[in-house]
Motif scaffolding. Structure first.
Motif, PDB file in Angstrom:
ATOM      1  N   LEU A 289     -16.706  13.104  16.766  1.00 15.16           N
ATOM      2  CA  LEU A 289     -16.385  12.799  15.387  1.00 15.16           C
ATOM      3  C   LEU A 289     -15.675  11.458  15.389  1.00 15.16           C
ATOM      4  N   TYR A 290     -16.277  10.479  14.731  1.00 16.45           N
ATOM      5  CA  TYR A 290     -15.701   9.145  14.580  1.00 16.45           C
ATOM      6  C   TYR A 290     -15.173   9.105  13.158  1.00 16.45           C
ATOM      7  N   ALA A 291     -13.877   8.881  12.999  1.00 14.49           N
ATOM      8  CA  ALA A 291     -13.250   9.044  11.692  1.00 14.49           C
ATOM      9  C   ALA A 291     -12.490   7.797  11.259  1.00 14.49           C
ATOM     10  N   TYR A 292     -12.638   7.449   9.994  1.00 12.62           N
ATOM     11  CA  TYR A 292     -11.877   6.374   9.371  1.00 12.62           C
ATOM     12  C   TYR A 292     -11.066   6.988   8.239  1.00 12.62           C
ATOM     13  N   SER A 293      -9.788   6.638   8.170  1.00 10.88           N
ATOM     14  CA  SER A 293      -8.912   7.112   7.100  1.00 10.88           C
ATOM     15  C   SER A 293      -8.197   5.932   6.461  1.00 10.88           C
ATOM     16  N   LYS A 294      -8.015   6.017   5.160  1.00  7.15           N
ATOM     17  CA  LYS A 294      -7.266   4.998   4.411  1.00  7.15           C
ATOM     18  C   LYS A 294      -6.349   5.752   3.454  1.00  7.15           C
ATOM     19  N   ARG A 295      -5.082   5.311   3.383  1.00  2.34           N
ATOM     20  CA  ARG A 295      -4.099   6.019   2.569  1.00  2.34           C
ATOM     21  C   ARG A 295      -3.408   5.133   1.547  1.00  2.34           C
ATOM     22  N   GLY A 296      -3.002   5.780   0.460  1.00  2.00           N
ATOM     23  CA  GLY A 296      -2.106   5.194  -0.516  1.00  2.00           C
ATOM     24  C   GLY A 296      -0.900   6.106  -0.636  1.00  2.00           C
ATOM     25  N   TYR A 297       0.263   5.519  -0.916  1.00  5.56           N
ATOM     26  CA  TYR A 297       1.510   6.279  -0.960  1.00  5.56           C
ATOM     27  C   TYR A 297       2.252   6.082  -2.274  1.00  5.56           C
ATOM     28  N   GLY A 298       2.925   7.136  -2.726  1.00  6.24           N
ATOM     29  CA  GLY A 298       3.856   7.075  -3.848  1.00  6.24           C
ATOM     30  C   GLY A 298       3.337   6.306  -5.043  1.00  6.24           C
ATOM     31  N   ALA A 299       4.106   5.301  -5.457  1.00  6.24           N
ATOM     32  CA  ALA A 299       3.769   4.501  -6.636  1.00  6.24           C
ATOM     33  C   ALA A 299       2.464   3.729  -6.471  1.00  6.24           C
ATOM     34  N   GLY A 300       2.013   3.518  -5.244  1.00 10.67           N
ATOM     35  CA  GLY A 300       0.772   2.792  -4.999  1.00 10.67           C
ATOM     36  C   GLY A 300      -0.482   3.639  -5.102  1.00 10.67           C
ATOM     37  N   ILE A 301      -0.337   4.932  -5.351  1.00  6.82           N
ATOM     38  CA  ILE A 301      -1.499   5.829  -5.379  1.00  6.82           C
ATOM     39  C   ILE A 301      -2.439   5.506  -6.532  1.00  6.82           C
ATOM     40  N   ASP A 302      -1.904   5.221  -7.710  1.00  6.45           N
ATOM     41  CA  ASP A 302      -2.787   4.912  -8.848  1.00  6.45           C
ATOM     42  C   ASP A 302      -3.688   3.725  -8.533  1.00  6.45           C
ATOM     43  N   ASN A 303      -3.129   2.660  -8.001  1.00  3.36           N
ATOM     44  CA  ASN A 303      -3.926   1.492  -7.633  1.00  3.36           C
ATOM     45  C   ASN A 303      -4.908   1.837  -6.500  1.00  3.36           C
ATOM     46  N   PHE A 304      -4.460   2.628  -5.545  1.00  4.61           N
ATOM     47  CA  PHE A 304      -5.324   3.074  -4.445  1.00  4.61           C
ATOM     48  C   PHE A 304      -6.573   3.763  -5.008  1.00  4.61           C
ATOM     49  N   LEU A 305      -6.387   4.670  -5.949  1.00  4.32           N
ATOM     50  CA  LEU A 305      -7.508   5.407  -6.523  1.00  4.32           C
ATOM     51  C   LEU A 305      -8.388   4.523  -7.407  1.00  4.32           C
ATOM     52  N   LYS A 306      -7.775   3.598  -8.155  1.00  6.08           N
ATOM     53  CA  LYS A 306      -8.543   2.703  -9.027  1.00  6.08           C
ATOM     54  C   LYS A 306      -9.442   1.764  -8.235  1.00  6.08           C
ATOM     55  N   THR A 307      -9.015   1.369  -7.054  1.00  3.55           N
ATOM     56  CA  THR A 307      -9.783   0.411  -6.243  1.00  3.55           C
ATOM     57  C   THR A 307     -10.613   1.091  -5.156  1.00  3.55           C
TER      58      THR A 307
END
Length: 183
Positions: free
Chosen positions: A141-159
């Motif tokens: 299993l080759y896995a890539y993960s990207k995270r957003g935290y706290g106040a940055g989550i809205d921007n993380f999800l929008k982009t």
């Protein structure tokens, strides 16, 4: 009980010490474990990132027993289906290669921390049957993960939409590292 410091170099158990490159970013081996006799995990982070609050991570998971990609991917899908009951943003898509030998699973999930949405995580997993020598096979299993935290989550999800499209394409095109159990 044994304790090691964060500065201890991880033990490469899969013959993939790195660095690895994905999506134009270089990742270095940051952590490795063997939680069971037939399961190995190695995590790779960009320079300057830490496991506790990474923004991007690559990982290799190896199931070193005779099984198939569908069975291993089905375990994750079952976990995600259960998670949907308590995680409102949990969602996934399963893509099978034209030759039915590989599966890509991309998914989104979140984790609440003390009542607030603290982490949003996007993942792309690629499952592939691999030869391990002496006539044995396993699933990589080759896995890539990207995270957003706290106040940055809205921007993380929008982009996330273009990030998701690029990550899936990069995962499908990636040359997977050759693994060789070293312990």
């Amino acid at each position: 009980m044994a304790f090691t410091s964060d500065s201890a170099a991880p033990t490469d158990r899969l013959g993939v010490a790195g660095p690895l490159t994905f999506g134009g970013t270089t990742y270095n081996l940051a952590w490795a474990t063997k939680p069971s006799a037939t399961y190995y995990v190695q995590e790779y982070l960009p320079k300057g990132e830490k496991s506790a609050d990474f923004k991007q991570m690559l990982a290799l998971h190896l199931v070193s027993q005779d099984t198939d990609v569908r069975s291993v991917a089905a375990l994750k899908v079952k976990e995600l289906e259960a998670r949907k009951q308590s995680d409102v943003i949990c969602n996934y898509q399963l893509i099978t290669s034209p030759d039915n030998k590989e599966i890509i699973l991309d998914f989104l999930l979140s984790q609440n921390m003390e009542g607030n949405q603290g982490i949003a995580e996007f993942n792309v997993y690629r499952y592939k049957q691999v030869a391990l020598g002496a006539g044995k096979t396993g699933v990589l299993l080759y896995a890539y993960s990207k995270r957003g935290y706290g106040a940055g989550i809205d921007n993380f999800l929008k982009t996330l939409k273009p990030v998701r499209t690029e990550a899936i394409a990069a995962m499908a095109a990636a040359k997977l590292p050759a693994v060789k159990i070293t312990d």
